[in-house]
Design an enzyme around this catalytic site. Sequence first.
Site, PDB file in Angstrom:
ATOM      1  NE  ARG A  33      20.032  -5.079   2.479  1.00 43.67           N
ATOM      2  CZ  ARG A  33      18.810  -4.847   2.943  1.00 43.67           C
ATOM      3  NH1 ARG A  33      18.307  -3.510   3.110  1.00 43.67           N
ATOM      4  NH2 ARG A  33      18.066  -5.927   3.311  1.00 43.67           N
ATOM      5  N   GLY A 101      12.189  -0.669  11.046  1.00 44.33           N
ATOM      6  CA  GLY A 101      12.421  -2.316  11.405  1.00 44.33           C
ATOM      7  C   GLY A 101      13.599  -2.814  10.530  1.00 44.33           C
ATOM      8  NE  ARG A 129       7.492  -3.645  12.269  1.00 45.61           N
ATOM      9  CZ  ARG A 129       8.344  -3.104  11.000  1.00 45.61           C
ATOM     10  NH1 ARG A 129       8.720  -1.835  10.912  1.00 45.61           N
ATOM     11  NH2 ARG A 129       8.418  -3.976  10.049  1.00 45.61           N
ATOM     12  CB  SER A 174      11.745 -11.971   6.284  1.00 45.78           C
ATOM     13  OG  SER A 174      12.400 -10.830   7.161  1.00 45.78           O
ATOM     14  CD  GLN A 176      12.703  -5.802   8.058  1.00 44.60           C
ATOM     15  OE1 GLN A 176      12.219  -6.279   9.012  1.00 44.60           O
ATOM     16  NE2 GLN A 176      12.121  -4.734   7.748  1.00 44.60           N
ATOM     17  CG  ASP A 327       7.957  -2.313   2.070  1.00 46.65           C
ATOM     18  OD1 ASP A 327       7.540  -2.833   2.900  1.00 46.65           O
ATOM     19  OD2 ASP A 327       9.517  -2.317   1.813  1.00 46.65           O
ATOM     20  CE  LYS A 354       6.919  -5.568   5.281  1.00 42.96           C
ATOM     21  NZ  LYS A 354       8.515  -5.436   5.315  1.00 42.96           N
ATOM     22  NE  ARG A 358       3.331  -1.084   5.701  1.00 42.58           N
ATOM     23  CZ  ARG A 358       4.466  -1.021   5.306  1.00 42.58           C
ATOM     24  NH1 ARG A 358       5.083  -1.801   4.446  1.00 42.58           N
ATOM     25  NH2 ARG A 358       5.168   0.087   5.676  1.00 42.58           N
TER      26      ARG A 358
END
Length: 449
Positions: A33, A101, A129, A174, A176, A327, A354, A358
């Site tokens: 960022r 990602g 993804r 999310s 993201q 994560d 992810k 996972r």
Amino acid sequence: MSGHGPPVPMISRKSGPLAGNADVPGDKSVSHRALILGALSVGDTRITGLLEGEDVLDTARAMRAFGAEVTDLGDGAWSVHGVGVGGFAEPDRVIDCGNSGTGVRLIMGAMATSPVTATFTGDASLNKRPMARVTDPLALFGAMAVGRSGGRLPMTVVGARAPVPVRYEVPVPSAQVKSAVLLAGLNAPGETVVIEREATRDHTERMLAGFGAETVTQETGEGRIITLAGRPELVPQQIAVPRDPSSAAFPVCAALITEGSDVRVPGIGLNPTRAGLFTTLREMGAALSYENEREEGGEPVADLRARFSPALRGVEVPPARAASMIDEYPVLSAVAAFAEGPTVMRGVKELRVKESDRITAMATGLRDCGVEVEEGEDWWIVHGRGHGGVPGGATCASHLDHRIAMAFLVLGLGCVRPVRVDDGSPIATSFPVFEPLMTRLGAEIRREG
């Protein structure tokens, strides 16, 4: 190690006490960022403590491709001479985001409301993804995206020439997606509004405010509502990146399961939207303590001390906590293998999309190491075998996923027999100093072949 090179088999085995300072790299989320908002500001942003892993370096290269001047000053210090909101130039080459990602989705958001076209690709893992979760809301601004079937990379995004502000409710927790929409909203007129039912990491909102954007966050019965006023002139900043709690998770968890260990992680970021793992570990009986709590660059920071904890117990992790530790579930599952009783993790379907699936990746490797695991679409249960009770002895697949590779290497430190990972090269994407850092602490981790 390089996530783009040949496989790097690695092995870990039962170790003596881990001790000393774990100087983990800068926070990956903050690093991405800082580069992007520095590129969207007018003037020179200076960044110290930047994570120099492959994921972040790919984002730095992308910002150069969009016209910003990004300079490595050495020792984790970087400068970014930005082009201003709406000032991105059209790249003359494909933007390769490697394994990231976060990088690709945030960059798509940042360019989606500028009149430029860019093509994005990544490594084998990233190209599998789904990107529709970002390109769908970006289309509401007027952007267009064309990619492979299933909304996958390589993908070309055509930025909106006459963007409009949007009001968007994020369908799944999310950060993201939320961040991509907010970054797109910077160059849209009027107010862009994002609604999230469950709070996710808020680095983007904090940093937007620091760069001078007008943002308002409200907690309501509808959820968290973030309102951004479009077309600000962002002001360059001095940013000190805190140490990454997601990277710190690995030496911390290793200390908890390795007899006699006492490890300190100085200057770790403890943003409440990121600290769910440490809360969970404490509930499991982990000997974790915060020292020298303070604030740096708008983010809460402390020194974290982790000591060997032989009496860990299984817990049920509240689904509402998932967004604050999404994560960290792979390495949590490794610790859970050494707890007494089951550790239940629900509301974690985001783990399926992810860098790898996972849940399946960890469940398969843990079973191969002698641990019972149950799983469903958005939940899994690890039945712990207690301290010293995990057989190990397996070769586990990393699936080109840095966190899977590191989680199994941590697991091996407490197992009866060594644990191998088929490919540790992806670790370089987020934690390039993982191997020497863990070795200095006393961990028996090395490459094979």
